[in-house]
Design a protein around this motif. Structure first.
Motif, mmCIF file in Angstrom:
data_model
loop_
_atom_site.group_PDB
_atom_site.id
_atom_site.type_symbol
_atom_site.label_atom_id
_atom_site.label_comp_id
_atom_site.label_asym_id
_atom_site.label_seq_id
_atom_site.Cartn_x
_atom_site.Cartn_y
_atom_site.Cartn_z
ATOM 1 N N GLN A 148 0.853 -1.204 0.000
ATOM 2 C CA GLN A 148 0.000 0.000 0.000
ATOM 3 C C GLN A 148 0.884 1.248 0.000
ATOM 4 N N GLY A 149 0.222 2.399 -0.106
ATOM 5 C CA GLY A 149 0.901 3.682 0.041
ATOM 6 C C GLY A 149 2.033 3.910 -0.943
ATOM 7 N N ILE A 150 3.138 4.408 -0.437
ATOM 8 C CA ILE A 150 4.284 4.769 -1.287
ATOM 9 C C ILE A 150 4.851 3.526 -1.979
ATOM 10 N N GLY A 151 4.933 2.424 -1.231
ATOM 11 C CA GLY A 151 5.492 1.197 -1.808
ATOM 12 C C GLY A 151 4.680 0.726 -3.007
ATOM 13 N N ALA A 166 8.963 -7.953 -7.334
ATOM 14 C CA ALA A 166 8.505 -8.735 -6.185
ATOM 15 C C ALA A 166 7.926 -7.759 -5.166
ATOM 16 N N ILE A 167 6.655 -7.983 -4.818
ATOM 17 C CA ILE A 167 5.963 -7.082 -3.887
ATOM 18 C C ILE A 167 6.027 -7.736 -2.512
ATOM 19 N N ILE A 168 6.739 -7.106 -1.612
ATOM 20 C CA ILE A 168 6.976 -7.724 -0.304
ATOM 21 C C ILE A 168 6.250 -6.931 0.769
ATOM 22 N N ASP A 169 5.479 -7.635 1.570
ATOM 23 C CA ASP A 169 4.756 -6.930 2.638
ATOM 24 C C ASP A 169 4.516 -7.900 3.784
ATOM 25 N N ASN A 221 14.018 -0.590 -0.367
ATOM 26 C CA ASN A 221 13.773 -0.865 1.053
ATOM 27 C C ASN A 221 12.891 0.261 1.581
ATOM 28 N N ASN A 222 11.599 0.018 1.520
ATOM 29 C CA ASN A 222 10.642 1.105 1.727
ATOM 30 C C ASN A 222 9.802 0.957 2.990
ATOM 31 N N ALA A 223 9.644 -0.275 3.490
ATOM 32 C CA ALA A 223 8.739 -0.476 4.637
ATOM 33 C C ALA A 223 9.206 0.372 5.822
ATOM 34 N N GLY A 224 8.258 0.956 6.512
ATOM 35 C CA GLY A 224 8.597 1.755 7.694
ATOM 36 C C GLY A 224 7.369 1.903 8.571
ATOM 37 N N ILE A 225 7.587 2.137 9.856
ATOM 38 C CA ILE A 225 6.455 2.361 10.770
ATOM 39 C C ILE A 225 6.745 3.597 11.618
ATOM 40 N N ASN A 226 5.674 4.204 12.075
ATOM 41 C CA ASN A 226 5.806 5.394 12.921
ATOM 42 C C ASN A 226 4.808 5.247 14.064
ATOM 43 N N MET A 227 5.318 5.118 15.277
ATOM 44 C CA MET A 227 4.412 4.883 16.402
ATOM 45 C C MET A 227 4.103 6.174 17.173
ATOM 46 N N THR A 268 13.809 4.186 1.459
ATOM 47 C CA THR A 268 12.892 5.295 1.736
ATOM 48 C C THR A 268 13.234 5.861 3.106
ATOM 49 N N ALA A 269 13.746 7.072 3.112
ATOM 50 C CA ALA A 269 13.997 7.772 4.381
ATOM 51 C C ALA A 269 12.787 8.668 4.632
ATOM 52 N N SER A 270 13.000 9.929 4.912
ATOM 53 C CA SER A 270 11.895 10.858 5.171
ATOM 54 C C SER A 270 12.504 12.238 5.356
#
Ligand SMILES: NC(=O)c1ccc[n+]([C@@H]2O[C@H](COP(=O)([O-])OP(=O)(O)OC[C@H]3O[C@@H](n4cnc5c(N)ncnc54)[C@H](O)[C@@H]3O)[C@@H](O)[C@H]2O)c1
Length: 372
Positions: A148-151, A166-169, A221-227, A268-270
């Motif tokens: 989803q999203g940017i990825g 290859a779509i990895i999630d 390498n795009n996966a990221g989380i923000n809590m 993917t940084a930010s």
């Protein structure tokens, strides 16, 4: 596939098309239908309904088998068929054009005049014009967090440019839904489940892609989380989780790339790697994204003479599910007021950057943090 077409016609094309579909052959860019074909409408329906034509593909309908010999019947069939295709909402436009094929790029200049500098700028580097050099045909890519999203937008962009993806999630069903979208667009892909914070998961997906497709040219390498916790409330658990998703396993693909002598790693940084976004609180996220930039800048120069480039993309605030939490939604207007463009970024605003960094046109740069 095109060279097979005459054979298909003479041997009973419908059966062959079904066979090819069952064998999961690639989709066609163009299908030429001869008017002498029996049950033309069924043939056309089969091509469209079983998704055998690529998105933006072309159907050519022969108007006359041989102008000298063609019968009124042939012409009536062709006209009737044209009407049916014209009325089909899945098909964009039908035009009658004289048929001629020309193979080769039309976009590069071909006829130098005396006194004109005929170097790589004139001809195109290695005789390829700039848009051809952005293409990723035959490349193998993976995108983590591609569900989803940017990825998801990166997956589509790389696929549209010609790569297999290859779509990895962590959520397999999301990756599978994106793979379905790509199939409709005629792009080869595979959906894979993995938690990128686990080294064993990353090793498994890298091994599996190499086993199936032989190599990895592009690693996003795009996966990221923000809590979203205030500094004083950030637990060690949250810290570790955020860092593990952003930073661990990022370089599992480098070994295969170094042995290939070629590869593009795009992290993917930010913008949170450079500034402290306000007013939301996100210590672990900001710090981990600064780490992603260093994890880009350090190996980039180390590996460039071995054919591997490392870059990262730092988006501002992007309208994705990541920011659709109850805590963040009310901040959208406030952020927008501070953004020069007056709106959040759309995922489509980021797509060209990933293609640029993945393609050979950016081969001279490495270690770069591209802020968007
Ligand atoms: N949305 C923004 O405003 C923004 C801004 C700058 C940077 N980013 C970064 O862009 C990247 C993508 O963000 P997004 O907004 O598309 O996020 P998102 O939450 O919409 O999508 C992230 C995807 O990653 C998957 N994922 C989460 N943890 C995973 C794990 N451990 N292993 C594998 N997959 C996992 C999720 O299932 C999801 O499909 C992140 O690294 C994020 O930090 C986002």
């Amino acid at each position: 596939c095109l060279s097979m077409l005459p054979v298909l016609y003479t041997l009973g094309s419908t059966i062959y098309l079904i066979f090819l579909r069952l064998m999961n052959c690639e989709q066609f860019d163009m299908v030429f239908i001869v008017v002498a074909e029996q049950s033309l409408i069924n043939y056309y329906s089969l091509i469209i309904c079983s998704n055998m034509l690529k998105m933006n593909g072309v159907i050519c309908l022969q108007n006359k088998t041989n102008p000298a010999k063609s019968s009124d019947k042939d012409e009536t069939v062709a006209m009737k068929m044209t009407d049916i295709i014209n009325a089909d909402p899945r098909v964009e436009q039908v035009s009658a054009v004289p048929l001629s094929f020309k193979i080769g790029s039309q976009t590069c200049p071909r006829d130098p005049q005396p006194g004109i500098t005929t170097d790589g700028v004139f001809w195109g580097y290695k005789r390829r014009c700039i848009l051809d050099r952005l293409r990723l045909d035959c490349k193998v890519a993976y995108v983590t967090g591609g569900g989803q999203g940017i990825g998801r937008a990166f997956v589509h962009a790389l696929g549209e440019a010609g790569a297999k993806v290859a779509i990895i999630d962590i959520a397999l069903e999301k990756a599978q839904a994106v793979a379905k979208e790509l199939e409709v667009n005629g792009i080869k892909s595979v959906a894979m489940a993995a938690d990128v914070s686990k080294a064993e998961d990353v090793k498994r997906i890298v091994d599996s892609i190499v086993a199936n497709w032989g190599r990895i040219d592009i690693a996003c390498n795009n996966a990221g989380i923000n809590m979203n916790s205030a500094s004083e409330d950030t637990t060690l658990e949250e810290w570790d989780k955020t860092f593990n998703v952003s930073l661990r396993g990022l370089f599992m693909c480098c070994r295969i790339m170094l042995s290939q002598g070629y590869g593009k790693i795009i992290n993917t940084a930010s913008m949170a790697s450079l500034i402290v976004p306000h007013p939301q609180k996100q210590l672990a996220y900001n710090t981990s994204k600064a780490g992603v930039v260093k994890l880009t800048q350090t190996p980039g120069p180390e590996w460039i003479d071995r054919g591997v480039r490392v870059s990262c993309i730092s988006p501002g605030i992007v309208d994705t599910p990541l920011i659709h939490t109850d805590a963040l939604k009310p901040l959208v207007q406030r952020w927008s007021n501070n953004i020069p463009a007056g709106r959040l970024a759309r995922v489509t605003d980021l797509q060209a950057a990933v293609v640029y960094l993945a393609s050979e046109v950016s081969d001279y740069m490495t270690g770069h943090n591209l802020v968007i």
